[in-house]
Design a protein around this motif. Structure first.
Motif, PDB file in Angstrom:
ATOM      1  N   ARG A   2      23.974  23.333 -20.199  1.00 21.04           N
ATOM      2  CA  ARG A   2      22.644  23.116 -20.768  1.00 21.04           C
ATOM      3  C   ARG A   2      22.545  23.985 -22.014  1.00 21.04           C
ATOM      4  O   ARG A   2      22.705  25.207 -21.953  1.00 21.04           O
ATOM      5  CB  ARG A   2      21.545  23.526 -19.776  1.00 21.04           C
ATOM      6  CG  ARG A   2      20.137  23.253 -20.291  1.00 21.04           C
ATOM      7  CD  ARG A   2      19.803  21.792 -20.250  1.00 21.04           C
ATOM      8  NE  ARG A   2      18.555  21.489 -20.949  1.00 21.04           N
ATOM      9  CZ  ARG A   2      18.002  20.278 -20.961  1.00 21.04           C
ATOM     10  NH1 ARG A   2      18.592  19.286 -20.302  1.00 21.04           N
ATOM     11  NH2 ARG A   2      16.883  20.042 -21.614  1.00 21.04           N
ATOM     12  N   VAL A   3      22.333  23.361 -23.154  1.00 25.18           N
ATOM     13  CA  VAL A   3      22.240  24.096 -24.418  1.00 25.18           C
ATOM     14  C   VAL A   3      20.817  23.984 -24.946  1.00 25.18           C
ATOM     15  O   VAL A   3      20.293  22.874 -25.134  1.00 25.18           O
ATOM     16  CB  VAL A   3      23.241  23.554 -25.453  1.00 25.18           C
ATOM     17  CG1 VAL A   3      23.096  24.313 -26.778  1.00 25.18           C
ATOM     18  CG2 VAL A   3      24.673  23.678 -24.936  1.00 25.18           C
ATOM     19  N   GLU A   4      20.190  25.108 -25.144  1.00 24.95           N
ATOM     20  CA  GLU A   4      18.869  25.180 -25.755  1.00 24.95           C
ATOM     21  C   GLU A   4      18.958  26.067 -26.998  1.00 24.95           C
ATOM     22  O   GLU A   4      19.883  26.883 -27.127  1.00 24.95           O
ATOM     23  CB  GLU A   4      17.841  25.770 -24.781  1.00 24.95           C
ATOM     24  CG  GLU A   4      17.680  25.013 -23.473  1.00 24.95           C
ATOM     25  CD  GLU A   4      16.904  23.713 -23.623  1.00 24.95           C
ATOM     26  OE1 GLU A   4      16.328  23.479 -24.704  1.00 24.95           O
ATOM     27  OE2 GLU A   4      16.858  22.937 -22.646  1.00 24.95           O
ATOM     28  N   VAL A   5      18.013  25.900 -27.903  1.00 26.13           N
ATOM     29  CA  VAL A   5      18.011  26.669 -29.144  1.00 26.13           C
ATOM     30  C   VAL A   5      16.781  27.566 -29.153  1.00 26.13           C
ATOM     31  O   VAL A   5      15.649  27.100 -28.941  1.00 26.13           O
ATOM     32  CB  VAL A   5      18.011  25.742 -30.374  1.00 26.13           C
ATOM     33  CG1 VAL A   5      18.081  26.562 -31.660  1.00 26.13           C
ATOM     34  CG2 VAL A   5      19.171  24.774 -30.310  1.00 26.13           C
ATOM     35  N   GLU A   6      16.996  28.845 -29.379  1.00 22.50           N
ATOM     36  CA  GLU A   6      15.903  29.806 -29.393  1.00 22.50           C
ATOM     37  C   GLU A   6      15.064  29.644 -30.663  1.00 22.50           C
ATOM     38  O   GLU A   6      15.590  29.713 -31.777  1.00 22.50           O
ATOM     39  CB  GLU A   6      16.464  31.235 -29.317  1.00 22.50           C
ATOM     40  CG  GLU A   6      15.412  32.323 -29.398  1.00 22.50           C
ATOM     41  CD  GLU A   6      14.377  32.196 -28.296  1.00 22.50           C
ATOM     42  OE1 GLU A   6      13.189  31.984 -28.635  1.00 22.50           O
ATOM     43  OE2 GLU A   6      14.756  32.293 -27.113  1.00 22.50           O
ATOM     44  N   LEU A   7      13.765  29.411 -30.481  1.00 21.65           N
ATOM     45  CA  LEU A   7      12.879  29.160 -31.619  1.00 21.65           C
ATOM     46  C   LEU A   7      11.832  30.253 -31.811  1.00 21.65           C
ATOM     47  O   LEU A   7      11.046  30.186 -32.762  1.00 21.65           O
ATOM     48  CB  LEU A   7      12.160  27.813 -31.447  1.00 21.65           C
ATOM     49  CG  LEU A   7      13.053  26.577 -31.321  1.00 21.65           C
ATOM     50  CD1 LEU A   7      12.197  25.322 -31.143  1.00 21.65           C
ATOM     51  CD2 LEU A   7      13.958  26.434 -32.534  1.00 21.65           C
ATOM     52  N   ALA A   8      11.781  31.227 -30.922  1.00 24.91           N
ATOM     53  CA  ALA A   8      10.707  32.209 -30.986  1.00 24.91           C
ATOM     54  C   ALA A   8      11.179  33.651 -31.015  1.00 24.91           C
ATOM     55  O   ALA A   8      10.409  34.533 -31.384  1.00 24.91           O
ATOM     56  CB  ALA A   8       9.752  32.009 -29.788  1.00 24.91           C
ATOM     57  N   GLY A  11      17.315  31.020 -33.586  1.00 30.00           N
ATOM     58  CA  GLY A  11      18.456  30.206 -33.961  1.00 30.00           C
ATOM     59  C   GLY A  11      19.641  30.309 -33.027  1.00 30.00           C
ATOM     60  O   GLY A  11      20.639  29.600 -33.225  1.00 30.00           O
ATOM     61  N   ARG A  12      19.565  31.135 -32.002  1.00 26.82           N
ATOM     62  CA  ARG A  12      20.691  31.270 -31.069  1.00 26.82           C
ATOM     63  C   ARG A  12      20.814  30.022 -30.198  1.00 26.82           C
ATOM     64  O   ARG A  12      19.810  29.461 -29.746  1.00 26.82           O
ATOM     65  CB  ARG A  12      20.496  32.485 -30.161  1.00 26.82           C
ATOM     66  CG  ARG A  12      21.617  32.665 -29.130  1.00 26.82           C
ATOM     67  CD  ARG A  12      21.395  33.898 -28.264  1.00 26.82           C
ATOM     68  NE  ARG A  12      22.433  34.042 -27.264  1.00 26.82           N
ATOM     69  CZ  ARG A  12      23.614  34.592 -27.461  1.00 26.82           C
ATOM     70  NH1 ARG A  12      23.920  35.063 -28.667  1.00 26.82           N
ATOM     71  NH2 ARG A  12      24.508  34.678 -26.496  1.00 26.82           N
ATOM     72  N   THR A  13      22.025  29.565 -29.976  1.00 30.47           N
ATOM     73  CA  THR A  13      22.270  28.533 -28.981  1.00 30.47           C
ATOM     74  C   THR A  13      22.488  29.221 -27.634  1.00 30.47           C
ATOM     75  O   THR A  13      23.445  29.981 -27.468  1.00 30.47           O
ATOM     76  CB  THR A  13      23.502  27.686 -29.343  1.00 30.47           C
ATOM     77  OG1 THR A  13      24.562  28.543 -29.771  1.00 30.47           O
ATOM     78  CG2 THR A  13      23.171  26.696 -30.455  1.00 30.47           C
ATOM     79  N   VAL A  14      21.580  28.956 -26.706  1.00 27.14           N
ATOM     80  CA  VAL A  14      21.675  29.521 -25.366  1.00 27.14           C
ATOM     81  C   VAL A  14      22.478  28.526 -24.530  1.00 27.14           C
ATOM     82  O   VAL A  14      21.987  27.452 -24.177  1.00 27.14           O
ATOM     83  CB  VAL A  14      20.288  29.773 -24.758  1.00 27.14           C
ATOM     84  CG1 VAL A  14      20.423  30.386 -23.365  1.00 27.14           C
ATOM     85  CG2 VAL A  14      19.473  30.693 -25.674  1.00 27.14           C
ATOM     86  N   VAL A  15      23.714  28.870 -24.236  1.00 26.80           N
ATOM     87  CA  VAL A  15      24.637  27.964 -23.562  1.00 26.80           C
ATOM     88  C   VAL A  15      24.712  28.368 -22.090  1.00 26.80           C
ATOM     89  O   VAL A  15      25.274  29.409 -21.741  1.00 26.80           O
ATOM     90  CB  VAL A  15      26.038  28.013 -24.218  1.00 26.80           C
ATOM     91  CG1 VAL A  15      26.981  27.037 -23.533  1.00 26.80           C
ATOM     92  CG2 VAL A  15      25.929  27.690 -25.708  1.00 26.80           C
ATOM     93  N   ASP A  16      24.128  27.537 -21.243  1.00 36.36           N
ATOM     94  CA  ASP A  16      24.015  27.828 -19.813  1.00 36.36           C
ATOM     95  C   ASP A  16      24.995  26.943 -19.052  1.00 36.36           C
ATOM     96  O   ASP A  16      24.693  25.804 -18.703  1.00 36.36           O
ATOM     97  CB  ASP A  16      22.569  27.579 -19.361  1.00 36.36           C
ATOM     98  CG  ASP A  16      22.327  27.949 -17.906  1.00 36.36           C
ATOM     99  OD1 ASP A  16      23.273  28.417 -17.245  1.00 36.36           O
ATOM    100  OD2 ASP A  16      21.193  27.756 -17.440  1.00 36.36           O
ATOM    101  N   PHE A  17      26.192  27.471 -18.802  1.00 38.31           N
ATOM    102  CA  PHE A  17      27.212  26.694 -18.103  1.00 38.31           C
ATOM    103  C   PHE A  17      26.850  26.462 -16.639  1.00 38.31           C
ATOM    104  O   PHE A  17      27.281  25.474 -16.044  1.00 38.31           O
ATOM    105  CB  PHE A  17      28.574  27.389 -18.199  1.00 38.31           C
ATOM    106  CG  PHE A  17      29.182  27.355 -19.563  1.00 38.31           C
ATOM    107  CD1 PHE A  17      29.725  26.187 -20.077  1.00 38.31           C
ATOM    108  CD2 PHE A  17      29.212  28.503 -20.354  1.00 38.31           C
ATOM    109  CE1 PHE A  17      30.291  26.152 -21.340  1.00 38.31           C
ATOM    110  CE2 PHE A  17      29.786  28.479 -21.621  1.00 38.31           C
ATOM    111  CZ  PHE A  17      30.318  27.297 -22.115  1.00 38.31           C
ATOM    112  N   ALA A  18      26.070  27.353 -16.059  1.00 38.86           N
ATOM    113  CA  ALA A  18      25.697  27.234 -14.649  1.00 38.86           C
ATOM    114  C   ALA A  18      24.377  26.494 -14.463  1.00 38.86           C
ATOM    115  O   ALA A  18      23.960  26.278 -13.325  1.00 38.86           O
ATOM    116  CB  ALA A  18      25.618  28.614 -14.011  1.00 38.86           C
TER     117      ALA A  18
END
Length: 318
Positions: free
Chosen positions: A257-263, A269-276
């Motif tokens: 699950r990849v989300e992008v930090e906007l706040a 701008g960080r891609t939060v890559v949640d493999f689990a």
């Protein structure tokens, strides 16, 4: 049957190499090149793409987004004052630009075929605009293959990779769109570095295209500044995206699950890559977690060699 692609980019020297690879790879049908602001201002990225296509197979190329969806524009700036595509290059030929905005060119190209893959080696602005303006065309996108993001350290800020930082809101639109995505983060691209042998092999192919490609490689090496924890060689980066679009087996992939930090103050701008998938959301992306660098190097050289061979009987660009 070759994989039909649109290459959305922000040339830049490694984007230019990616265009050449996309044009020369035997498994790809490059249908269009679209550009936007990112590495340089939009008018320059479009011009650089038009220059690059003068050494490749002709396809429509157009200028697109001049800035991000909501924030102020970032521009990497001039990195190399002596060669390749970072400075202005009035000495090089260029194909004419298509008058359509990149979003319109993308839409028309998608309408012309049942399925098309979009390879992104720059910010996601054009693609996000396309998905908002033409939501019905999302079903015609077979997959997005993106060079960008990171699960570890960023390369522009401590947290953010450059392509994502240029337009985090656009990236959030794309990752939330439901379109199949393969992400090639900067954590894996150092496995394929640019050494003197690689540039020498390209130059030895002979002809204008090979000379141009070798110049791009030399420029990337000249601009590289090794970091404390980074690679010792300049990673090839952008050409890996079209190579893996054509040959996905040359990487190991893991769902995430990849989300992008906007706040976040420090993590915008960080891609939060949640493999689990710890947040309980399903995976929305396949993330490259390793490469086959030898096979990718061969594929890179084969694509350029094929392009050099196909243009060997044509006139030298002038």
């Amino acid at each position: 049957m070759n994989l039909r692609i649109i290459h959305d980019c922000d040339p830049g020297n490694d984007d230019a190499l990616a265009i050449l690879v996309a044009s020369g790879h035997s498994g790809l049908e490059l249908a269009a090149v679209t550009t936007g602001a990112g590495h340089l201002e939009a008018h320059r990225t479009a011009r650089n793409a038009a220059i690059t296509l003068s050494y490749a197979r002709p396809v429509p190329v157009s200028a697109g987004a001049v800035g991000p969806l909501v924030r102020e524009r970032l521009v990497a700036g001039v990195l190399d004052q002596t060669s390749a595509l970072d400075p202005e290059r009035p000495d090089l030929p260029a194909v004419p630009l298509d008058p359509r905005h990149s979003v319109e060119l993308m839409a028309d190209t998608l309408k012309a075929a049942n399925k098309t893959t979009i390879v992104c080696t720059g910010p996601f602005t054009n693609l996000a605009m396309l998905l908002r303006a033409y939501p019905d065309l999302a079903s015609r996108i077979e997959r997005v293959v993106s060079l960008g993001g990171a699960w570890g350290l960023g390369n522009k800020t401590a947290a953010a990779e450059w392509n994502m930082l240029c337009d985090p809101e656009a990236a959030a639109v794309v990752f939330g769109s439901g379109v199949p995505i393969r992400l090639v983060p900067l954590d894996v691209t150092p496995e394929l570095g640019i050494d003197a042998d690689l540039a020498g092999e390209v130059e030895s192919m002979g002809g204008p295209m090979a000379g141009f490609a070798a110049e791009l490689l030399h420029s990337l090496v000249l601009t590289f500044r090794p970091g404390l924890l980074g690679p010792t060689l300049m990673p090839l980066n952008d050409p890996v995206a079209p190579l893996l679009a054509a040959e996905p087996a040359l990487a190991r992939w893991a769902p995430a699950r990849v989300e992008v930090e906007l706040a976040g103050r420090h993590t915008y701008g960080r891609t939060v890559v949640d493999f689990a998938c710890r947040a309980g959301m399903p995976a929305n992306c396949e993330v490259a977690i390793g490469l086959d660098p030898r096979a990718l190097r061969r594929a890179f050289l084969d694509a350029l060699r094929r392009l050099a061979s196909s243009s060997s009987n044509s006139e030298t660009p002038s």
